[in-house]
Enzyme design. Structure first.
Site, PDB file in Angstrom:
ATOM      1  N   LYS A  24     -10.347  51.703  48.433  1.00 20.27           N
ATOM      2  CA  LYS A  24     -10.813  50.487  49.097  1.00 20.27           C
ATOM      3  C   LYS A  24     -11.492  50.833  50.418  1.00 20.27           C
ATOM      4  CE  LYS A  24      -9.632  46.978  46.472  1.00 20.27           C
ATOM      5  NZ  LYS A  24     -10.701  46.169  45.847  1.00 20.27           N
ATOM      6  N   HIS A  62      -3.618  56.075  47.249  1.00 22.92           N
ATOM      7  CA  HIS A  62      -4.890  56.363  46.576  1.00 22.92           C
ATOM      8  C   HIS A  62      -5.734  55.097  46.441  1.00 22.92           C
ATOM      9  CE1 HIS A  62      -7.345  59.164  44.181  1.00 22.92           C
ATOM     10  NE2 HIS A  62      -7.743  58.069  43.569  1.00 22.92           N
ATOM     11  N   TYR A  63      -5.082  54.003  46.071  1.00 24.61           N
ATOM     12  CA  TYR A  63      -5.772  52.710  45.946  1.00 24.61           C
ATOM     13  C   TYR A  63      -6.400  52.304  47.276  1.00 24.61           C
ATOM     14  CZ  TYR A  63      -6.051  47.571  45.621  1.00 24.61           C
ATOM     15  OH  TYR A  63      -6.464  46.258  45.654  1.00 24.61           O
ATOM     16  N   LEU A  64      -5.643  52.434  48.357  1.00 24.65           N
ATOM     17  CA  LEU A  64      -6.146  52.039  49.681  1.00 24.65           C
ATOM     18  C   LEU A  64      -7.258  52.971  50.162  1.00 24.65           C
ATOM     19  CD1 LEU A  64      -2.762  51.073  51.382  1.00 24.65           C
ATOM     20  CD2 LEU A  64      -4.561  49.513  50.593  1.00 24.65           C
ATOM     21  N   LEU A 100       0.736  53.205  47.591  1.00 24.21           N
ATOM     22  CA  LEU A 100      -0.594  52.642  47.353  1.00 24.21           C
ATOM     23  C   LEU A 100      -1.695  53.491  47.994  1.00 24.21           C
ATOM     24  CD1 LEU A 100       0.060  48.824  47.944  1.00 24.21           C
ATOM     25  CD2 LEU A 100      -0.455  49.919  45.759  1.00 24.21           C
TER      26      LEU A 100
END
Length: 215
Positions: A130, A125-127, A123
């Site tokens: 965010k 890249h997603y984090l 995760l």
């Protein structure tokens, strides 16, 4: 009544937020939708809506709005391009528009792990997206609350949480309880300019928020 714009209103958590706000005596929800065909969901609920895309212009969506809940998200599995467009750039765009429109408070739905994306390779890249949005909000000079829940489930919410500025256990939390945490954060005295993590626990939501707000 305060007018509350919900970005991500058509998502699972966003819909729960709308349902709760729609039964409130204090808040008037406005669903931010990306496609005109989505309006029927909210017309049926007698909820106001505004057409705006996080990948486009959002300046009209924030006009006349008192506070914003950002509950939009790519989910972390749609690929880097979509993640950047929604979770990072879309959030940043809405924050900037909110500041220009003098919105009173911005509530951000983030994610546990955003403080250390490298520790969660699948995760990452997603984090990172965010984390970038969270940091932009902190620096915006808007009043804010950033909520970083554990893994979201569709279990029935029990209204009890483990809430802290930093938790050791990643854990899980029902979307119902996340929706309540985001809505309770609209109250100015609760979690003022704080970033907090949340998983299911033993303490009632309201008392957990009051206790943490007092430091």
């Amino acid at each position: 009544m305060e007018k509350i714009l919900i970005a991500g209103a058509t998502g699972s958590t966003g819909k729960r937020i709308i349902e709760i706000l729609n039964n409130s005596q204090s808040f008037d929800p406005v669903a931010m939708i990306r496609k005109e065909e989505q309006k029927t969901i909210f017309d049926d609920m007698e909820v106001k809506w505004v057409l705006a895309d996080l990948e486009g212009d959002v300046s009209e969506a924030v006009k006349g709005v008192d506070k914003i809940i950002f509950a939009a998200g790519s989910g972390g599995s749609t690929g880097p391009e979509k993640t950047d467009a929604v979770d990072r750039d879309g959030a940043i765009k809405l924050i900037d528009a909110a500041k220009k429109a003098k919105v009173k408070k911005f509530i951000m739905l983030s994610s546990m792990g955003a403080d250390d994306p490298a520790a969660h390779e699948e995760l990452k890249h997603y984090l990172e997206a965010k984390a970038a949005a969270d940091e932009h909000l902190r620096k915006s000079k808007l009043k804010y609350t950033i909520l970083r829940p554990g893994r979201l489930t569709d279990d029935m919410g029990l209204g009890k949480v483990n809430l802290a500025e930093k938790l050791d256990d990643l854990g899980e939390i029902p979307r119902d309880d996340v929706a309540f945490l985001l809505i309770m954060s609209l109250a100015d005295p609760l979690l003022p300019n704080m970033t907090v993590e949340a998983i299911e626990g033993e303490e009632p939501i309201k008392s957990a928020m009051i206790e943490l707000s007092r430091g």
